[in-house]
Design an enzyme around this catalytic site. Structure first.
Site, PDB file in Angstrom:
ATOM      1  N   TRP A  97      46.363  32.722  50.247  1.00 25.57           N
ATOM      2  CA  TRP A  97      47.008  32.786  49.039  1.00 25.57           C
ATOM      3  C   TRP A  97      46.775  34.136  48.243  1.00 25.57           C
ATOM      4  O   TRP A  97      47.556  34.784  47.589  1.00 25.57           O
ATOM      5  CB  TRP A  97      47.034  31.447  48.307  1.00 25.57           C
ATOM      6  CG  TRP A  97      47.600  31.899  46.834  1.00 25.57           C
ATOM      7  CD1 TRP A  97      48.763  32.192  46.607  1.00 25.57           C
ATOM      8  CD2 TRP A  97      46.877  32.033  45.642  1.00 25.57           C
ATOM      9  NE1 TRP A  97      48.797  32.196  45.000  1.00 25.57           N
ATOM     10  CE2 TRP A  97      47.568  32.046  44.650  1.00 25.57           C
ATOM     11  CE3 TRP A  97      45.327  31.750  45.312  1.00 25.57           C
ATOM     12  CZ2 TRP A  97      47.094  32.240  43.276  1.00 25.57           C
ATOM     13  CZ3 TRP A  97      45.068  32.022  44.132  1.00 25.57           C
ATOM     14  CH2 TRP A  97      45.713  32.315  43.055  1.00 25.57           C
ATOM     15  N   HIS A  98      45.468  34.299  48.374  1.00 22.47           N
ATOM     16  CA  HIS A  98      44.835  35.796  47.644  1.00 22.47           C
ATOM     17  C   HIS A  98      45.246  37.174  48.537  1.00 22.47           C
ATOM     18  O   HIS A  98      45.428  37.777  47.612  1.00 22.47           O
ATOM     19  CB  HIS A  98      43.283  35.459  47.286  1.00 22.47           C
ATOM     20  CG  HIS A  98      42.744  34.649  46.586  1.00 22.47           C
ATOM     21  ND1 HIS A  98      42.074  33.287  46.717  1.00 22.47           N
ATOM     22  CD2 HIS A  98      42.846  34.815  45.198  1.00 22.47           C
ATOM     23  CE1 HIS A  98      41.871  32.908  45.682  1.00 22.47           C
ATOM     24  NE2 HIS A  98      41.982  33.664  44.689  1.00 22.47           N
ATOM     25  N   GLY A  99      45.589  36.770  49.334  1.00 22.29           N
ATOM     26  CA  GLY A  99      46.049  37.870  50.165  1.00 22.29           C
ATOM     27  C   GLY A  99      45.902  38.032  51.648  1.00 22.29           C
ATOM     28  O   GLY A  99      44.832  37.478  52.073  1.00 22.29           O
TER      29      GLY A  99
END
Length: 405
Positions: free
Chosen positions: A324-326
Site C-alpha cells: 500500500w505504501h508503494g
C-alpha cells in the site's frame, strides 16, 4: 492550498470554525453550515487541478458500487461470494492504478486517477462494503455517507474512521462533553504545532537532510545510524502533529475522531508497538485483512495449525501494508520485515511458555524491552526511508539521485 501548511491556513480555519463552536455552545449542530464548511475547504484544497475531478469521479464511482452491492444484498437471499469479490476489487481499483502508475510510468508518476487522500477515502469505502457483506450495515443513507466520505479534516491523511461509529455521532445531538472537547481540541492543535512545526522542523532541517545525504554518498555505520534515528523521529513528529491537527479540528466540530498515536516509542514489544503506532491503519489491516483471512482459513478448514494461520495473517496484513505504501522494494521489504518481527515475537512467547521461562516484570526488564523494541522499530524506519537504496545506487554507479524527504 495544502491542508495545515501555513499559519494563515489556521487563521482561515479558525474563523470558519467559529460559527460551529458557537452553535454547539447553544446546542445547535448547524449541519447546513458544517456541509458548507466542508465544501469550501475541499474546494480550497482541490480546486484548479485535475485532482478535483478525480475526487468527484472517485466518489461517484464508489457510490454506485456501494449502492449496487447494497441493492444486491437486499434482493438476494444468498450473498454470492463472487459478487462481493468483484465489488471489493473494483472499489480498490482506482487506488491500485494510482500506486502502480509510478512503476510503469516513472517519467509522469502522478496518475490522472489520483487525488490527495485517495488511500484514506478508499479505506472508508472498503470498510463499508465489508460491513454490508457482514450484515452490520443494512443500508447506506447517502447524506450521511457523503459527509463521512468527504469529511474534510480526515480526507487527506486520516485518521481512518469507521462509518458506523461516525454515523452514530453525526445523527446524535451535540455531545454532552462538548466543552471538554473544545479544550482538548485546542490543546491537540497546539500540541500539533509543537510536534510538526517545531520538533519535526528542527530534526528535518538540521539533522535529517544533512546526514541522510552523507549516508547516501558516504555510507557508514555512523551515518546510517544517525539517519535511522533522525528519520524515525521526524516521521513520528511530522505525522503525529498532522494527526493532532485533524483530531483537534474534528473535536471543535463535535466529533470524537479516533487517535493515531499513543506513545509508540514506549512499546514493550512489537505487538504493543502496532497497538500504539498509526493505530487506525494498523487496526484496519488487523480487522479487515488478518482477522478475516484467519477466520476464512479456520472455517474452510484449510489447516488446523493455529500457528501457521496466525503467521499467514501477519504476512498478509503487513505485506499488504507494505504494498500500500508503494510498489517499491523497500516499502514491500518494510511490510514483510514487520510481519517477521510479529511472527518472531509469537515464537518467543511460545518458547518461553514451553521452557517455563519466567522473566520478572519490573522497571528494569520493562526498560530493556522498550529499548530492544525501539531498535527493531527504527531499523524498520531505515528500510522504509529508502536511504540504504540510495547508498547502494551510489556504490554501484558514479552518480545517484539524492533522497528527497
Amino acid at each position: 492550498m495544502q491542508p495545515y501548511s501555513t499559519p494563515f491556513y489556521f487563521v482561515y480555519l479558525g474563523l470558519a470554525l467559529l460559527p460551529i463552536v458557537i452553535g454547539h455552545a447553544y446546542g445547535k449542530k448547524m449541519m447546513g453550515y458544517q456541509v458548507l464548511f466542508n465544501l469550501v475547504f475541499l474546494w480550497l484544497t482541490f480546486a484548479g487541478s485535475v485532482s478535483l475531478w478525480a475526487l468527484l469521479g472517485f466518489g461517484a464511482f464508489e457510490t454506485l458500487l456501494i449502492k449496487a452491492y447494497e441493492y444486491y444484498k437486499i434482493k438476494r437471499e444468498k450473498n454470492a461470494f463472487s459478487v462481493f469479490v468483484v465489488t471489493l476489487l473494483l472499489s480498490i481499483l482506482p487506488l491500485f492504478l494510482v500506486k502502480l502508475n509510478p512503476l510503469i510510468n516513472p517519467a509522469h508518476p502522478e496518475s490522472i486517477f489520483g487525488f490527495l487522500g485517495i488511500s484514506y477515502v478508499t479505506f472508508k469505502t472498503v470498510n463499508i462494503i465489508l460491513e454490508i457483506r457482514d450484515g452490520l450495515i443494512k443500508t447506506v443513507p447517502l447524506k450521511e455517507y457523503f459527509y463521512f466520505l468527504y469529511f474534510f479534516p480526515t480526507i487527506s491523511s486520516g485518521p481512518i474512521d469507521r462509518f458506523r461509529r461516525f454515523k452514530k455521532e453525526l445523527e446524535g445531538p451535540v455531545p454532552k462533553d462538548y466543552p471538554e472537547l473544545v479544550g482538548k481540541g485546542i490543546f491537540y492543535i497546539f500540541q500539533g504545532f509543537l510536534y510538526k512545526y517545531i520538533i519535526g522542523y528542527l530534526i528535518d532541517t538540521y539533522v535529517l537532510h544533512k546526514v541522510a545525504i552523507l549516508a547516501s554518498l558516504h555510507p557508514s555505520f555512523g551515518n546510517m545510524t544517525v539517519s535511522m534515528y533522525a528519520y524515525g523521529l521526524y516521521l513520528f513528529f511530522d505525522f503525529a502533529g498532522y494527526s493532532l491537527f485533524v483530531i483537534g479540528i474534528s473535536a471543535l466540530m463535535g466529533y470524537h475522531i479516533p487517535p493515531n498515536f499513543n506513545k509508540p516509542f514506549l512499546a514493550k514489544n512489537i505487538k504493543d508497538f502496532w497497538n500504539r503506532w498509526h493505530m487506525t491503519l494498523s487496526f484496519w489491516f488487523r480487522d479487515f485483512v488478518a482477522m478475516r483471512l484467519m477466520k476464512t482459513m479456520m472455517v474452510k478448514k484449510w489447516t488446523k495449525n493455529m500457528v501457521l494461520i496466525a503467521n499467514l495473517g501477519y504476512l498478509a496484513s503487513m505485506g499488504l501494508m507494505g504494498f500500500w505504501h508503494g510498489f517499491t522494494w523497500y516499502y514491500i521489504l518494510y511490510g514483510f520485515y514487520h510481519a517477521f518481527l510479529l511472527i518472531g515475537y509469537d515464537a518467543w512467547l511460545r518458547f518461553k511458555k514451553k521452557r517455563k521461562i519466567k522473566i520478572p516484570d519490573n522497571r528494569w526488564t520493562r526498560g530493556v524491552s522498550i529499548f530492544i523494541t525501539f531498535q527493531f522499530v527504527f531499523i524498520g524506519f531505515l528500510i522504509f526511508s529508502g536511504i540504504p537504496n540510495y547508498a547502494i545506487m551510489h556504490v554501484l554507479h558514479d552518480q545517484a539521485p539524492l533522497p528527497n524527504f
